[in-house]
Design a protein around this motif. Structure first.
Motif, PDB file in Angstrom:
ATOM      1  N   ARG A   1      -1.912  11.195  -9.371  1.00  0.00           N
ATOM      2  CA  ARG A   1      -2.575  12.194  -9.706  1.00  0.00           C
ATOM      3  C   ARG A   1      -4.302  11.773  -9.502  1.00  0.00           C
ATOM      4  O   ARG A   1      -4.984  12.795  -9.114  1.00  0.00           O
ATOM      5  N   LYS A   2      -4.581  10.488  -9.086  1.00  0.00           N
ATOM      6  CA  LYS A   2      -6.093   9.966  -8.828  1.00  0.00           C
ATOM      7  C   LYS A   2      -6.186  10.316  -7.414  1.00  0.00           C
ATOM      8  O   LYS A   2      -7.377  10.213  -6.892  1.00  0.00           O
ATOM      9  N   LEU A   3      -5.104  10.320  -6.503  1.00  0.00           N
ATOM     10  CA  LEU A   3      -5.222  10.252  -5.150  1.00  0.00           C
ATOM     11  C   LEU A   3      -5.245  11.755  -4.590  1.00  0.00           C
ATOM     12  O   LEU A   3      -4.716  12.607  -5.126  1.00  0.00           O
ATOM     13  N   PRO A   4      -6.047  11.816  -3.217  1.00  0.00           N
ATOM     14  CA  PRO A   4      -5.844  13.075  -2.489  1.00  0.00           C
ATOM     15  C   PRO A   4      -4.232  13.334  -2.435  1.00  0.00           C
ATOM     16  O   PRO A   4      -3.577  12.484  -1.933  1.00  0.00           O
ATOM     17  N   GLN A   5      -3.930  14.470  -2.289  1.00  0.00           N
ATOM     18  CA  GLN A   5      -2.405  14.809  -2.496  1.00  0.00           C
ATOM     19  C   GLN A   5      -1.880  15.075  -1.001  1.00  0.00           C
ATOM     20  O   GLN A   5      -2.385  15.866  -0.209  1.00  0.00           O
ATOM     21  N   THR A   6      -0.803  14.282  -0.801  1.00  0.00           N
ATOM     22  CA  THR A   6      -0.129  14.300   0.552  1.00  0.00           C
ATOM     23  C   THR A   6       1.204  14.476   0.551  1.00  0.00           C
ATOM     24  O   THR A   6       1.775  14.713  -0.620  1.00  0.00           O
ATOM     25  N   LEU A   7       2.004  14.516   1.536  1.00  0.00           N
ATOM     26  CA  LEU A   7       3.554  14.691   1.596  1.00  0.00           C
ATOM     27  C   LEU A   7       3.950  13.659   0.520  1.00  0.00           C
ATOM     28  O   LEU A   7       4.030  12.496   1.014  1.00  0.00           O
TER      29      LEU A   7
ATOM     30  N   TRP B   1       0.846  -1.279  -0.095  1.00  0.00           N
ATOM     31  CA  TRP B   1       0.071  -0.054  -0.042  1.00  0.00           C
ATOM     32  C   TRP B   1       0.841   1.189   0.013  1.00  0.00           C
ATOM     33  O   TRP B   1       0.505   2.346  -0.696  1.00  0.00           O
ATOM     34  N   LEU B   2       2.066   1.178   0.816  1.00  0.00           N
ATOM     35  CA  LEU B   2       2.895   2.383   0.767  1.00  0.00           C
ATOM     36  C   LEU B   2       3.196   2.623  -0.831  1.00  0.00           C
ATOM     37  O   LEU B   2       3.716   3.602  -1.124  1.00  0.00           O
ATOM     38  N   GLY B   3       3.783   1.620  -1.207  1.00  0.00           N
ATOM     39  CA  GLY B   3       4.396   1.728  -2.637  1.00  0.00           C
ATOM     40  C   GLY B   3       3.318   2.306  -3.777  1.00  0.00           C
ATOM     41  O   GLY B   3       3.765   2.993  -4.582  1.00  0.00           O
ATOM     42  N   LEU B   4       2.184   1.876  -3.463  1.00  0.00           N
ATOM     43  CA  LEU B   4       0.964   2.159  -4.337  1.00  0.00           C
ATOM     44  C   LEU B   4       0.840   3.582  -4.234  1.00  0.00           C
ATOM     45  O   LEU B   4       0.491   4.268  -5.102  1.00  0.00           O
ATOM     46  N   ILE B   5       0.553   4.004  -3.124  1.00  0.00           N
ATOM     47  CA  ILE B   5       0.326   5.430  -2.687  1.00  0.00           C
ATOM     48  C   ILE B   5       1.160   6.276  -3.254  1.00  0.00           C
ATOM     49  O   ILE B   5       0.986   7.557  -3.844  1.00  0.00           O
ATOM     50  N   ASN B   6       2.403   6.031  -3.157  1.00  0.00           N
ATOM     51  CA  ASN B   6       3.724   6.861  -3.637  1.00  0.00           C
ATOM     52  C   ASN B   6       4.029   6.456  -5.015  1.00  0.00           C
ATOM     53  O   ASN B   6       5.082   7.328  -5.776  1.00  0.00           O
ATOM     54  N   ASP B   7       3.484   5.598  -5.854  1.00  0.00           N
ATOM     55  CA  ASP B   7       3.568   5.504  -7.431  1.00  0.00           C
ATOM     56  C   ASP B   7       3.329   6.471  -8.075  1.00  0.00           C
ATOM     57  O   ASP B   7       2.064   7.076  -8.151  1.00  0.00           O
ATOM     58  N   ARG B   8       4.041   7.167  -9.102  1.00  0.00           N
ATOM     59  CA  ARG B   8       3.948   8.424  -9.835  1.00  0.00           C
ATOM     60  C   ARG B   8       2.570   8.172 -10.914  1.00  0.00           C
ATOM     61  O   ARG B   8       2.116   9.057 -11.124  1.00  0.00           O
TER      62      ARG B   8
END
Length: 387
Positions: free
Chosen positions: A65-71, A54-61
């Motif tokens: 674009r589809k995700l709410p943006q976080t740090l 999940w960590l890698g997926l959320i940070n995948d470039r």
């Protein structure tokens, strides 16, 4: 899909069915991204801890674009680079990045970042040799704008970018000019210059502070509620939190918690935070790391949010030279994480989780030096960045 239903589905999917893998593990990446795209950025930050996948997926470039943006990570600053600027992502991976979409730029110097935008100074060829220009750009959309000459060429305490896409599509650049004060062996801010992308011009205002004031030796300046906030030294000794608005007119300063060393201000979860170290009764050791929050901005009342013995944060070490071994990086904008570096044998990039009392080593930074600028991607196109 409502946020509550999304959270319930994720929680229920973590309960293992009759097979060996959980329901969440059987979700395809595309389906999981569709679910995560409907949660708030703060929840997305917490979901990074579910698993490495999940960590890698959320940070995948490709999915970001589809995700709410976080740090996403941090830019290094503090030196001119013709090959690029170092970037460290939340996973600890480091690489050089360069705004190649900026034409005719030989060298760039990263001055600041704010909500997805970066402020550079750069050298361009002019009629009388190389000239310095300020450029604001969005690396996620490759949009940029060069600012007109401010007309000021003297010394400045700071040059900062201010932008809040939740409030306005326009950005501001603040320049705080200074002159040396001989009797105080320091400097004094003489006014403020502010560039507005809405008007496309600079405004200049002379000093209106109640005393001699200068930016303190603290690595943080925060834009919140339409004000640029910075730690300040008043009349050569008193520590205050100073603020100036985007018109460069209304100024204020107010008290901060006393007797803290190596202080740091940040914005997190919509509030100002003021963190620092309490030495206690022994000047040789540092006893506690304290984090205060200004929940009611109008009252100017600081509330202690968190305290922890520094020996826990520093891996059991009691004697740490704060001015030589320690540097603040940031407080996470969406959750209770503090990022910092410790320089003993190597410069180590670390994170302290205030909710769980956990310390994590993220990576080694080698020869990297502060300041470090947090970066939250912004995929919205801005008219103010059109050439």
């Amino acid at each position: 899909m409502e946020n509550g239903r999304v959270s319930a589905r994720i929680r229920s999917s973590s309960s293992p069915p009759s097979g060996s893998e959980t329901a969440a593990e059987r979700l395809t990446d595309d389906l999981l991204i569709e679910i995560l795209s409907r949660v708030p950025a703060r929840s997305l930050c917490r979901f990074q801890c579910v698993s490495k996948h999940w960590l890698g997926l959320i940070n995948d470039r490709s999915y970001r674009r589809k995700l709410p943006q976080t740090l996403a990570g941090f830019y290094d600053a503090g030196q001119l680079l013709d090959s690029g600027v170092l970037f460290t992502n939340i996973l600890g991976s480091r690489h050089l990045t360069y705004p190649a979409f900026l034409p005719g730029r030989r060298l760039v110097f990263l001055l600041d970042s704010c909500h997805g935008l970066l402020l550079f100074s750069s050298y361009v060829a002019g009629d009388h040799g190389d000239e310095i220009r300020y450029v604001v750009c969005n690396p996620a959309t490759e949009e940029w704008a060069e600012l007109p000459d401010s007309g000021y060429s003297g010394d400045a305490s700071s040059i900062n970018l201010c932008f809040d896409p939740a409030v306005s599509p326009h950005f501001y650049v603040f320049c705080l000019p200074v002159v040396e004060v001989e009797d105080q062996h320091g400097f004094c801010i003489t006014g403020v210059h502010v560039y507005s992308s809405e008007t496309g011009s600079w405004v200049h205002n002379e000093k209106r502070w109640s005393g001699n004031i200068d930016v303190a030796n603290d690595p943080s300046i925060v834009y919140l509620n339409g004000y640029l906030h910075f730690c300040a030294i008043v009349d050569g000794s008193a520590r205050r939190l100073a603020a100036v608005d985007k018109e460069g007119a209304a100024r204020t300063d107010f008290r901060v918690p006393d007797d803290l060393d190596v202080c740091f201000i940040q914005q997190s979860q919509g509030c100002l935070h003021y963190a620092g170290f309490d030495r206690g009764d022994n000047d040789d050791d540092v006893d506690q790391l304290l984090d205060y929050v200004l929940k009611d901005y109008d009252s100017k009342e600081w509330i202690l949010k968190h305290s922890v013995e520094t020996s826990h944060v520093f891996g059991g070490r009691h004697a740490v030279s704060l001015y030589e071994d320690f540097d603040w990086i940031a407080i996470h904008p969406e959750c209770n994480l503090i990022f910092f570096t410790l320089a003993w044998e190597d410069i180590t990039f670390m994170c302290y989780d205030m909710d769980h009392g956990q310390v994590k080593v993220i990576c080694n930074l080698e020869e990297s030096k502060p300041p470090y600028f947090p970066y939250v991607p912004l995929y919205e196109e801005l008219q103010s960045l059109h050439k």
